[in-house]
Write a protein that holds these residues in place. Structure first.
Motif, PDB file in Angstrom:
ATOM      1  N   PHE A 181      -2.111   4.299  -8.918  1.00  0.00           N
ATOM      2  CA  PHE A 181      -2.820   3.358  -8.416  1.00  0.00           C
ATOM      3  C   PHE A 181      -2.296   1.899  -8.929  1.00  0.00           C
ATOM      4  CE2 PHE A 181      -6.188   6.241  -7.185  1.00  0.00           C
ATOM      5  CZ  PHE A 181      -6.457   5.681  -5.866  1.00  0.00           C
ATOM      6  N   THR A 182      -1.224   2.135 -10.038  1.00  0.00           N
ATOM      7  CA  THR A 182      -0.621   0.959 -10.645  1.00  0.00           C
ATOM      8  C   THR A 182       0.696   0.573  -9.905  1.00  0.00           C
ATOM      9  OG1 THR A 182       0.508   2.509 -12.104  1.00  0.00           O
ATOM     10  CG2 THR A 182      -1.481   1.710 -12.928  1.00  0.00           C
ATOM     11  N   HIS A 183       1.000   1.405  -8.939  1.00  0.00           N
ATOM     12  CA  HIS A 183       2.148   1.302  -7.979  1.00  0.00           C
ATOM     13  C   HIS A 183       1.928   0.214  -6.946  1.00  0.00           C
ATOM     14  CE1 HIS A 183       4.818   4.729  -9.307  1.00  0.00           C
ATOM     15  NE2 HIS A 183       3.978   4.523 -10.586  1.00  0.00           N
ATOM     16  N   PHE A 184       0.771  -0.249  -6.656  1.00  0.00           N
ATOM     17  CA  PHE A 184       0.325  -1.226  -5.592  1.00  0.00           C
ATOM     18  C   PHE A 184       1.170  -2.336  -5.868  1.00  0.00           C
ATOM     19  CE2 PHE A 184      -1.959  -4.878  -4.316  1.00  0.00           C
ATOM     20  CZ  PHE A 184      -2.605  -4.494  -3.073  1.00  0.00           C
ATOM     21  N   GLY A 185       2.007  -2.703  -4.854  1.00  0.00           N
ATOM     22  CA  GLY A 185       2.733  -3.760  -4.633  1.00  0.00           C
ATOM     23  C   GLY A 185       3.988  -3.656  -5.174  1.00  0.00           C
ATOM     24  N   LYS A 186       4.308  -2.493  -5.862  1.00  0.00           N
ATOM     25  CA  LYS A 186       5.599  -2.244  -6.599  1.00  0.00           C
ATOM     26  C   LYS A 186       6.669  -1.808  -5.289  1.00  0.00           C
ATOM     27  CE  LYS A 186       4.330  -1.083 -11.074  1.00  0.00           C
ATOM     28  NZ  LYS A 186       4.479   0.081 -12.141  1.00  0.00           N
ATOM     29  N   LEU A 187       7.103  -2.889  -4.870  1.00  0.00           N
ATOM     30  CA  LEU A 187       8.111  -2.663  -3.568  1.00  0.00           C
ATOM     31  C   LEU A 187       9.443  -2.199  -3.952  1.00  0.00           C
ATOM     32  CD1 LEU A 187       7.194  -5.702  -1.462  1.00  0.00           C
ATOM     33  CD2 LEU A 187       6.006  -3.501  -1.511  1.00  0.00           C
ATOM     34  N   SER A 188      10.063  -1.491  -3.085  1.00  0.00           N
ATOM     35  CA  SER A 188      11.425  -1.050  -3.472  1.00  0.00           C
ATOM     36  C   SER A 188      12.318  -2.358  -3.693  1.00  0.00           C
ATOM     37  CB  SER A 188      11.858  -0.265  -2.101  1.00  0.00           C
ATOM     38  OG  SER A 188      13.518  -0.129  -2.245  1.00  0.00           O
ATOM     39  N   GLY A 189      13.380  -2.037  -4.637  1.00  0.00           N
ATOM     40  CA  GLY A 189      14.135  -3.175  -4.961  1.00  0.00           C
ATOM     41  C   GLY A 189      15.161  -3.612  -3.732  1.00  0.00           C
ATOM     42  N   LYS A 190      15.227  -2.988  -2.855  1.00  0.00           N
ATOM     43  CA  LYS A 190      16.080  -3.423  -1.685  1.00  0.00           C
ATOM     44  C   LYS A 190      15.481  -4.097  -0.703  1.00  0.00           C
ATOM     45  CE  LYS A 190      18.689   0.912  -1.847  1.00  0.00           C
ATOM     46  NZ  LYS A 190      19.464   2.087  -1.153  1.00  0.00           N
ATOM     47  N   ARG A 191      15.881  -5.513  -0.585  1.00  0.00           N
ATOM     48  CA  ARG A 191      15.380  -6.377   0.384  1.00  0.00           C
ATOM     49  C   ARG A 191      15.450  -5.717   1.717  1.00  0.00           C
ATOM     50  NH1 ARG A 191      18.119 -12.000  -1.435  1.00  0.00           N
ATOM     51  NH2 ARG A 191      17.503 -12.055  -3.550  1.00  0.00           N
ATOM     52  N   LEU A 192      16.191  -4.764   2.140  1.00  0.00           N
ATOM     53  CA  LEU A 192      16.324  -4.348   3.486  1.00  0.00           C
ATOM     54  C   LEU A 192      14.905  -3.516   3.793  1.00  0.00           C
ATOM     55  CD1 LEU A 192      17.775  -4.270   6.225  1.00  0.00           C
ATOM     56  CD2 LEU A 192      18.893  -2.187   5.421  1.00  0.00           C
ATOM     57  N   TYR A 193      14.280  -3.108   2.593  1.00  0.00           N
ATOM     58  CA  TYR A 193      12.939  -2.272   2.943  1.00  0.00           C
ATOM     59  C   TYR A 193      11.907  -3.085   3.342  1.00  0.00           C
ATOM     60  CZ  TYR A 193       8.950   0.311   1.439  1.00  0.00           C
ATOM     61  OH  TYR A 193       7.694   1.208   1.476  1.00  0.00           O
ATOM     62  N   TRP A 194      11.953  -4.518   3.127  1.00  0.00           N
ATOM     63  CA  TRP A 194      10.879  -5.400   3.551  1.00  0.00           C
ATOM     64  C   TRP A 194      11.109  -5.323   5.352  1.00  0.00           C
ATOM     65  CZ3 TRP A 194       7.816  -9.016   0.691  1.00  0.00           C
ATOM     66  CH2 TRP A 194       7.968  -8.968  -0.612  1.00  0.00           C
ATOM     67  N   LEU A 253       0.813  -1.257   0.070  1.00  0.00           N
ATOM     68  CA  LEU A 253       0.028   0.028   0.099  1.00  0.00           C
ATOM     69  C   LEU A 253       0.781   1.315  -0.033  1.00  0.00           C
ATOM     70  CD1 LEU A 253      -2.780  -0.910   2.402  1.00  0.00           C
ATOM     71  CD2 LEU A 253      -2.981  -0.624  -0.045  1.00  0.00           C
ATOM     72  N   LEU A 254       2.109   1.288   0.797  1.00  0.00           N
ATOM     73  CA  LEU A 254       2.682   2.494   0.834  1.00  0.00           C
ATOM     74  C   LEU A 254       3.395   2.998  -0.693  1.00  0.00           C
ATOM     75  CD1 LEU A 254       4.831   1.816   3.945  1.00  0.00           C
ATOM     76  CD2 LEU A 254       3.167   3.633   3.583  1.00  0.00           C
TER      77      LEU A 254
END
Length: 247
Positions: free
Chosen positions: A162-175, A147-148
């Motif tokens: 709204f198409t950015h839903f689920g487009k997480l940062s490429g950095k795994r640390l962001y999770w 959502l962020l």
């Protein structure tokens, strides 16, 4: 830290305090007459719009490396989709809250079924505890991660965001960073304010509450701004006047 970033921090310190005061004022408005009801609705609408404008402009400022005035103009232009996104997120969390209230019933049924099948007593409280843990994970980890980026995208690009839903940062640390910062932004400050330590006198209780309230507010502002930086730009802007958006 550059001057624009200091201005953003100062704006959040003052702006969020104003929003909290406005929310407190709204809670005290009467609804016994038509005029007071309309006034209450107007104050609530103003509160929601100002909140979306302030935080939407923050995402724009970080993500597009624009000035504060440009960021606010962009957020104002995209205010309607930001409001739609905010109400959509609110609806999702209201449904999650309803599930948390309802989960005691399926927990009792599952405990009864397991007791029948396993021929060993299974406490409903055990199943309910598992449900609560899963609900907590959905509220603070699973839902915020997709959502962020959507909220950040809507603030910058309007309906296309709204198409950015689920487009997480490429950095795994962001999770890991996003849930921790989200907890520090909301969950921990609320816990801190609700904590009532033992105090020797009424004066000490007032001083303790004031100190906890101030620390909780500063923690909220700092954590939320850092989360906005990580979500929109990939890293906090501390020493550069412009930020290159991560691909």
């Amino acid at each position: 830290m550059t001057r624009p970033n200091l201005s953003l921090v100062a704006l959040h310190l003052g702006g969020n305090a104003l929003l909290l005061w406005l929310g407190y004022y709204w809670l005290g408005t009467g609804e016994s007459r038509t005029l007071t009801l309309l006034w209450s609705f107007a104050v609530a609408l103003l509160l929601v719009c100002l909140t979306c404008l302030l935080h939407g402009a923050t995402f724009v400022f970080v993500g597009q490396s624009s000035g504060l005035s440009t960021a606010f103009r962009t957020a104002l232009r995209n205010l309607l989709p930001i409001l739609v996104a905010a109400f959509a997120v609110l609806a999702v969390y209201l449904l999650l809250s309803r599930w948390a209230d309802y989960s005691s019933q399926p927990a009792f049924k599952i405990a009864s079924w397991l007791t029948l099948k396993l021929r060993k007593p299974v406490k409903p409280s055990t199943i309910l505890r598992i449900f609560n843990v899963v609900t907590w994970l959905f509220r603070w980890v699973i839902l915020p991660l997709p959502l962020l980026p959507m909220i950040s995208g809507v603030a910058s690009k309007g309906w296309r965001g709204f198409t950015h839903f689920g487009k997480l940062s490429g950095k795994r640390l962001y999770w890991l960073q996003a849930p921790v910062l989200l907890l520090c932004s909301f969950w921990l400050p609320l816990r801190l304010i609700g904590w009532v330590p033992q105090a020797g006198s009424f004066v000490m209780e007032i001083l303790s509450f004031a100190a906890r309230l101030l620390f909780a507010y500063l923690l909220f502002v700092a954590s939320w701004l850092l989360l906005a930086f990580l979500t929109s730009a990939g890293k906090p802007v501390l020493s550069h006047s412009r930020t290159v958006v991560s691909p």
